[in-house]
Design an enzyme around this catalytic site. Structure first.
Site, mmCIF file in Angstrom:
data_model
loop_
_atom_site.group_PDB
_atom_site.id
_atom_site.type_symbol
_atom_site.label_atom_id
_atom_site.label_comp_id
_atom_site.label_asym_id
_atom_site.label_seq_id
_atom_site.Cartn_x
_atom_site.Cartn_y
_atom_site.Cartn_z
ATOM 1 N N LYS A 206 -9.624 -8.948 3.607
ATOM 2 C CA LYS A 206 -10.186 -9.726 4.840
ATOM 3 C C LYS A 206 -11.610 -9.883 4.640
ATOM 4 C CE LYS A 206 -10.571 -9.388 9.784
ATOM 5 N NZ LYS A 206 -10.242 -8.787 10.975
ATOM 6 N N GLU A 212 -12.427 -0.209 -3.116
ATOM 7 C CA GLU A 212 -11.328 -0.113 -3.792
ATOM 8 C C GLU A 212 -10.701 -1.267 -4.339
ATOM 9 O OE1 GLU A 212 -11.963 1.101 -0.780
ATOM 10 O OE2 GLU A 212 -11.188 3.292 -0.511
ATOM 11 N N GLY A 267 -6.721 -6.683 10.368
ATOM 12 C CA GLY A 267 -6.099 -6.255 8.704
ATOM 13 C C GLY A 267 -4.793 -5.901 8.938
ATOM 14 N N ARG A 268 -4.562 -4.912 9.783
ATOM 15 C CA ARG A 268 -3.221 -4.238 9.972
ATOM 16 C C ARG A 268 -2.110 -5.083 10.809
ATOM 17 N NH1 ARG A 268 -7.269 -1.563 12.680
ATOM 18 N NH2 ARG A 268 -7.200 -1.542 14.726
ATOM 19 N N GLU A 353 -4.466 3.519 13.263
ATOM 20 C CA GLU A 353 -5.849 2.879 13.238
ATOM 21 C C GLU A 353 -6.001 2.210 14.647
ATOM 22 O OE1 GLU A 353 -6.899 -0.299 10.199
ATOM 23 O OE2 GLU A 353 -7.915 1.640 9.226
ATOM 24 N N HIS A 384 17.625 16.503 5.050
ATOM 25 C CA HIS A 384 17.533 17.721 4.071
ATOM 26 C C HIS A 384 16.162 18.190 3.782
ATOM 27 C CE1 HIS A 384 21.771 17.014 3.229
ATOM 28 N NE2 HIS A 384 21.421 15.595 3.410
ATOM 29 N N LYS A 508 -16.874 5.880 4.302
ATOM 30 C CA LYS A 508 -17.229 4.737 3.259
ATOM 31 C C LYS A 508 -18.564 4.691 2.826
ATOM 32 C CE LYS A 508 -14.002 1.375 5.052
ATOM 33 N NZ LYS A 508 -13.952 0.015 5.424
#
Ligand SMILES: O=P(O)(O)OC[C@H]1O[C@H](O)[C@H](O)[C@@H](O)[C@@H]1O
Length: 547
Positions: A206, A212, A267-268, A353, A384, A508
């Site tokens: 965005k 990253e 973004g999400r 978030e 399990h 960050k």
């Protein structure tokens, strides 16, 4: 502004909880034979049975009253109409506009949002169509067979989750990979067996400023140029998805090959727009639009259905009920579909978030607990592993079970379809969680007295069951929209801004400050704190650098 916890509706719920806390789901079912019918709602293709929750008709009435007190109806309209409900960033919140039907107008801040959305969707579909048809070729003229999406957070989890969910619909022989982590293991591993001539990179960010993503994209560009031997190859193998054209151009991607979105898409909340480009290339524009129709069906339901029959409202209110009145910390999401393996991870960003906040939208500290911790694994694997705690642990963990009637594969063993065994497990778990097994029942089976307490299944553990005919682009869209609106309902009750994420910024910035200290030849300083400084020295030593 008075806090919601000071409202009479909140107090009424607290009083009601004190009574209900002593009641078992066995009793609630025995007292109310019509319960299941009344506590089953449908929204489009989704069917929700919430009868195994620790609620009565009275609880629901009180929860709906709380929603009214919080002004939920007005807030929903404010979101859909583009008011700036993201107050800390002064932005509209319009992910619902990403799935507006063509021709349905929406003008926000003087901008024809609907026209903008459809212009991008049309460009995406045109581009995806060309890649799928082999008309868009790589630098050496070969068609594309692998799309590598480079992005992180909302620019990764949505398309990665959806691609895994919908890979059966990838009908053009194009597969996708997703690179997100700055751990070099991610990109190095994902590039290792790829044919550069047939690889298309979608750099999705965005902001186009995320460390990253830009780092991984630079590694990918170098890998490509080294192998194809020409800088000019980049324009055939790199496209971008972003809101920031300037930075895309700076990176060296032709903005003619950029697909945009807007600051009013979080973004999400973004993979149903341009962030879904890799997915669209895999499944095609038509299937992508079916997915949008699934989102839209739930949007319309959320906007119009009375709260008593409104699936996201009910699920959001149940989240508040357990978080704030039962002290539950977490919610498990347990999809009985291997294809939804990444769904819990996707939901973690969407929900945590959004609602992991401790100040209200007006800046005052919250009083209530906010932000459920979402987690989960696909069934039956979780059974399990951690279900022991769900069944007999000391904590209350409400859980959402998600199942599908129609499988993609139909192997049968000993006359029983595997898919039916899968579904039988889902149903058995929710029943065992709700009703348990008493000491008397266990003793009656001849269990030694000393072992009986260990085998008691207390039950009274609440679950939702969402049942869907089949996992399709449309039903996936509906499931995602459902949880988007659950987040909204909870955020509205808590009075928080569910659409910013200031809490991720500090780390960050500090990482960028620390990076030089790890590589430098200078003696490390004492910043940012003694513990971290000692770890910097230890790292340098272990890495064979000067300390
Ligand atoms: O899409 P981008 O701008 O690269 O952002 C990627 C992600 O990073 C940020 O730190 C935010 O926490 C996320 O909400 C966002 O989705």
């Amino acid at each position: 502004m008075a806090d919601i916890t000071e409202s009479p509706e909140w107090s009424a719920l607290a009083e009601h909880q004190a009574v209900l806390a002593g009641r078992h789901l066995r009793e609630l079912f025995a007292d109310d034979p019509g319960r299941v019918g009344r506590m089953t709602v449908t929204a489009g293709d989704l069917r929700l049975d919430y009868s195994k929750h620790r609620v009565t008709a009275e609880t629901l009435r009180l929860l709906v009253a709380l929603a009214e007190r919080a002004g939920l109806r007005g807030r929903i309209e404010a979101m859909f109409s583009g008011e700036h409900i993201n107050v800390s960033e002064d932005r509209a919140v319009l992910h619902t506009a990403l799935r507006l039907p063509p021709g349905e107008a929406l003008t926000v801040d003087g901008q024809d949002v609907s026209a903008d959305v459809h212009a991008v969707l049309d460009r995406m579909a045109e581009f995806a169509g060309r890649v799928r048809a082999g008309e868009w070729t790589g630098f050496t003229g070969k068609s594309i067979t692998t799309v590598v999406n480079i992005g992180i957070g909302g620019s990764d989890l949505g398309p990665a989750m959806a691609y895994e969910a919908l890979h059966d619909y990838a009908d053009a022989g194009i597969s996708c990979r997703f690179v997100s982590n700055i751990d070099p293991a991610d990109i190095v591993g994902k590039l290792a067996d790829l044919d550069p001539e047939r690889t298309l990179f979608v750099v999705a960010s965005k902001t186009f400023g995320t460390l990253e993503t830009l780092t991984n994209a630079k590694v990918a560009r170098r890998w490509l140029v080294e192998r194809l031997g020409d800088d000019k190859a980049v324009s055939r193998h790199f496209v971008a998805v972003s809101t920031n054209a300037e930075r895309v151009a700076e990176f060296g991607i032709d903005t003619a090959n950029m697909f945009g979105f807007w600051d009013w898409v979080g973004g999400r909340y973004s993979f149903d727009g341009a962030i879904g480009l890799a997915l669209m290339i895999a499944i095609g524009g038509e299937a992508f639009r079916e997915m949008l129709a699934g989102f839209r069906e739930i949007d319309e339901h959320f906007r119009a259905a009375p709260f008593e029959a409104n699936m996201p409202v009910l699920m959001g209110l149940l989240g508040v009920w357990y978080t704030d009145f039962f002290g539950a910390q977490t919610r498990a999401v347990l999809p009985y579909s291997q294809r939804l393996a990444r769904f819990p991870a996707y939901l973690q960003q969407l929900t945590m978030e959004s609602n992991g906040k401790s100040v209200r939208a007006d800046g005052a500290p919250v009083v209530a607990q906010t932000g459920e911790i979402f987690w989960g694994e696909p069934g039956t694997n979780g059974q399990h592993a951690f279900y022991q705690l769900l069944h007999q642990g000391t904590r209350l963990v409400p859980a959402d079970f998600i199942g599908f009637a129609e499988p993609f594969e139909e192997p049968a063993v000993d006359g029983t379809a595997m898919h039916d065994l899968l579904t039988a497990n889902l149903l058995a778990q929710t029943s065992a969680l709700a009703f348990g097994k008493t000491a008397e029942e266990i003793a009656a089976e001849g269990t030694p007295a000393a072992v009986v307490p260990h085998k008691v299944m207390p039950g009274n553990r609440p679950t939702s069951t969402i049942l869907v005919r089949k996992l399709t682009p449309k039903t996936l869209g509906s499931l995602v929209a459902l949880y988007e609106h659950v987040v909204f309902v909870e955020g509205t009750i808590w009075g928080i801004d569910s659409f910013d994420q200031w809490g991720v910024e500090l780390g960050k910035v500090m990482a960028m400050d620390l990076a030089p200290a790890l590589t430098s030849d200078e003696p490390p300083g004492e910043t940012p704190d003694p513990s971290t400084a000692a770890l910097v020295r230890a790292y340098r030593e272990l890495r064979g650098r000067r300390v």
